[in-house]
Enzyme design. Structure first.
Site, PDB file in Angstrom:
ATOM      1  N   ASN A   8       0.868  -1.184   0.000  1.00 42.67           N
ATOM      2  CA  ASN A   8       0.000   0.000   0.000  1.00 42.67           C
ATOM      3  C   ASN A   8       0.903   1.232   0.000  1.00 42.67           C
ATOM      4  O   ASN A   8       1.469   1.594   1.027  1.00 42.67           O
ATOM      5  CB  ASN A   8      -0.893  -0.035   1.245  1.00 42.67           C
ATOM      6  CG  ASN A   8      -1.892   1.094   1.288  1.00 42.67           C
ATOM      7  OD1 ASN A   8      -1.811   2.049   0.524  1.00 42.67           O
ATOM      8  ND2 ASN A   8      -2.852   0.996   2.196  1.00 42.67           N
ATOM      9  N   ARG A  90      -2.361  -2.014  -3.647  1.00 38.07           N
ATOM     10  CA  ARG A  90      -3.548  -1.179  -3.523  1.00 38.07           C
ATOM     11  C   ARG A  90      -3.364   0.062  -4.396  1.00 38.07           C
ATOM     12  O   ARG A  90      -2.340   0.728  -4.348  1.00 38.07           O
ATOM     13  CB  ARG A  90      -3.745  -0.745  -2.073  1.00 38.07           C
ATOM     14  CG  ARG A  90      -4.941   0.179  -1.898  1.00 38.07           C
ATOM     15  CD  ARG A  90      -4.742   1.117  -0.742  1.00 38.07           C
ATOM     16  NE  ARG A  90      -5.855   2.051  -0.598  1.00 38.07           N
ATOM     17  CZ  ARG A  90      -5.750   3.209   0.054  1.00 38.07           C
ATOM     18  NH1 ARG A  90      -4.605   3.595   0.570  1.00 38.07           N
ATOM     19  NH2 ARG A  90      -6.790   4.008   0.154  1.00 38.07           N
ATOM     20  N   HIS A 179     -11.809   4.013  -0.609  1.00 37.31           N
ATOM     21  CA  HIS A 179     -11.851   3.065   0.504  1.00 37.31           C
ATOM     22  C   HIS A 179     -12.605   1.785   0.140  1.00 37.31           C
ATOM     23  O   HIS A 179     -13.047   1.047   1.026  1.00 37.31           O
ATOM     24  CB  HIS A 179     -12.523   3.679   1.747  1.00 37.31           C
ATOM     25  CG  HIS A 179     -11.778   4.809   2.357  1.00 37.31           C
ATOM     26  ND1 HIS A 179     -12.409   5.910   2.916  1.00 37.31           N
ATOM     27  CD2 HIS A 179     -10.453   5.053   2.509  1.00 37.31           C
ATOM     28  CE1 HIS A 179     -11.517   6.750   3.376  1.00 37.31           C
ATOM     29  NE2 HIS A 179     -10.308   6.254   3.133  1.00 37.31           N
ATOM     30  N   ARG A 240      -9.705  17.231   5.790  1.00 34.07           N
ATOM     31  CA  ARG A 240     -10.486  17.504   4.584  1.00 34.07           C
ATOM     32  C   ARG A 240     -11.858  18.071   4.946  1.00 34.07           C
ATOM     33  O   ARG A 240     -12.467  17.685   5.935  1.00 34.07           O
ATOM     34  CB  ARG A 240     -10.662  16.235   3.742  1.00 34.07           C
ATOM     35  CG  ARG A 240      -9.365  15.655   3.237  1.00 34.07           C
ATOM     36  CD  ARG A 240      -9.624  14.361   2.475  1.00 34.07           C
ATOM     37  NE  ARG A 240      -8.408  13.574   2.348  1.00 34.07           N
ATOM     38  CZ  ARG A 240      -8.372  12.249   2.259  1.00 34.07           C
ATOM     39  NH1 ARG A 240      -9.511  11.559   2.277  1.00 34.07           N
ATOM     40  NH2 ARG A 240      -7.234  11.610   2.145  1.00 34.07           N
ATOM     41  N   GLU A 383      -7.481  -4.362   4.936  1.00 38.02           N
ATOM     42  CA  GLU A 383      -7.349  -4.199   3.495  1.00 38.02           C
ATOM     43  C   GLU A 383      -6.286  -5.118   2.925  1.00 38.02           C
ATOM     44  O   GLU A 383      -6.394  -5.584   1.785  1.00 38.02           O
ATOM     45  CB  GLU A 383      -7.017  -2.738   3.171  1.00 38.02           C
ATOM     46  CG  GLU A 383      -8.163  -1.791   3.489  1.00 38.02           C
ATOM     47  CD  GLU A 383      -7.731  -0.331   3.488  1.00 38.02           C
ATOM     48  OE1 GLU A 383      -8.195   0.412   2.610  1.00 38.02           O
ATOM     49  OE2 GLU A 383      -6.945   0.056   4.365  1.00 38.02           O
TER      50      GLU A 383
END
Length: 396
Positions: A8, A90, A179, A240, A383
């Site tokens: 990742n 990923r 995601h 964010r 993940e």
């Protein structure tokens, strides 16, 4: 038994796990952080609680991969790299090009690079790391697992923006979400915990970390998600904004004397959210601590965070005309029982209630009361395991 590397890569980081499949046993886990910045660090955990750390300036992702291979070998984590049966990468943005995971070829790497405009903080780094791995393990099958692919099942009514339609046709301007690897993993795991096929369930998955997104998973498929064209949209996040009125862009540019639109987008991405509202931190724990000491802006930041998550959950209950399960995951979702409780206490209208004793956990658990008509679950995301599963699937 197969050893799979799940990789990742971020803009300044590189995470990995080595996982034995199909047992899904983790042999090693590690991180290279602050790539391209002062104080870079490589950390590897392996064996029976053994740890290795290297602090050294690491100028780019190529050097990060080189150091990773060097120390996995010197530490005997991997005796021979022929042991690696596959590598999964990923990738944040697959655009409309990748509806599913894909075996890595030179063409696929170039396409990931070309899609960088959709995720500039991630895709370019991910393409670089794929090239570096392919150079070192040329005969090992590799797969690109796209965060956006899980969301390609969204119907047009949920991904097309209310813009002139030719902008979608000509420029692929639409909602993509993110995601997806996490949402897919926790939705399927929640179904297993409930002893029901995911194809029979309406699930809302809440990936709440420094970045956060909510997804409506209807009968195993994503039908809507809170993030949009980029990961900037949706709920309030660590740094964010989440959803805002686009008219704020020219308004604030004028007020702040900003001439480059990228500068205002950087503010929206890196200086807003919990950090911008509280003035304290982007870390939920720091904001909670400040609020507990009476910091009103910190409390407002928390209230806005809870509010935005509640709104999306409520909207997705309406979209699916009901819900069977709500799942919390990621750094905040998995670890903050108070966050889960406050969010769910504001949503009791559809029959979902938290059991306070069961909710006092950071582990995998069903945390709803016995008489709750909606199951509420805490499911730590994984993940990397989802990536490893995809590598095995594509390699067959």
């Amino acid at each position: 038994m197969s050893k799979i590397m799940a990789v990742n890569a971020g803009s300044s980081s590189l995470k990995f796990q080595i996982i034995v499949m199909p047992e899904e046993e983790v042999l090693s886990i590690g991180l290279v952080e602050r790539i391209g910045l002062a104080g870079s660090r490589l950390e590897i955990e392996y064996g029976e609680g053994q740890e290795f750390e290297l602090v050294e300036d690491i100028p780019n992702h190529d050097r990060a991969v080189e150091l990773l291979f060097e120390h996995l070998s010197s530490l005997k984590v991997i005796e021979n790299f022929d042991e690696i049966a596959g590598v999964g990468h990923r990738v944040v943005a697959g655009g409309e090009l990748f509806k599913d995971s894909a075996l890595v070829t030179d063409e696929v790497i170039q396409q990931v690079d070309d899609l960088g405009e959709f995720a500039p903080l991630h895709n370019y780094a991910e393409a670089t790391v794929m090239r570096a791995f392919k150079e070192r393990l040329p005969e090992v099958p590799m797969a690109a697992i796209f965060d956006t692919s899980f969301h390609t099942t969204m119907p047009a009514v949920n991904y097309v923006y209310s813009l002139p339609y030719e902008y979608y046709e000509d420029f692929a301007a639409r909602k993509y979400g993110a995601h997806g690897t996490s949402h897919r993993y926790v939705a399927n795991r929640a179904a297993e915990m409930l002893g029901k096929p995911v194809e029979d369930l309406k699930i809302i998955t809440c990936h709440l970390g420094n970045g956060g997104s909510i997804t409506a998973v209807e009968y195993g498929k994503s039908i809507d998600t809170s993030m949009g064209f980029t990961p900037l949209a949706g709920i309030t996040m660590g740094t964010r904004t989440g959803d805002i009125d686009a008219s704020l862009i020219p308004f604030l540019m004028e007020k702040l004397n900003i001439t480059d639109v990228q500068e205002i987008i950087d503010i929206f991405n890196k200086k807003s959210g919990l950090l911008g509202i509280s003035g304290v931190s982007s870390d939920m724990r720091d904001v909670e601590g400040a609020a507990a000491e009476g910091n009103e802006r910190a409390q407002l930041a928390l209230d806005i965070f809870y509010n935005r998550v509640q709104k999306y959950i409520g909207q997705y209950v309406a979209l699916m005309n009901g819900v069977d399960a709500i799942v919390f995951t990621a750094g905040i979702g998995e670890n903050s029982g108070i966050t889960r409780k406050i969010i769910m206490d504001g949503l009791t209208f559809f029959g979902g209630t938290i059991d306070d004793a069961k909710n006092d956990t950071r582990k995998e658990a069903i945390i709803s009361t016995d008489d709750s008509t909606v199951a509420i679950l805490n499911v730590p995301t994984n993940e990397e395991v989802e990536i490893a599963r995809e590598v095995i699937r594509l390699s067959k």
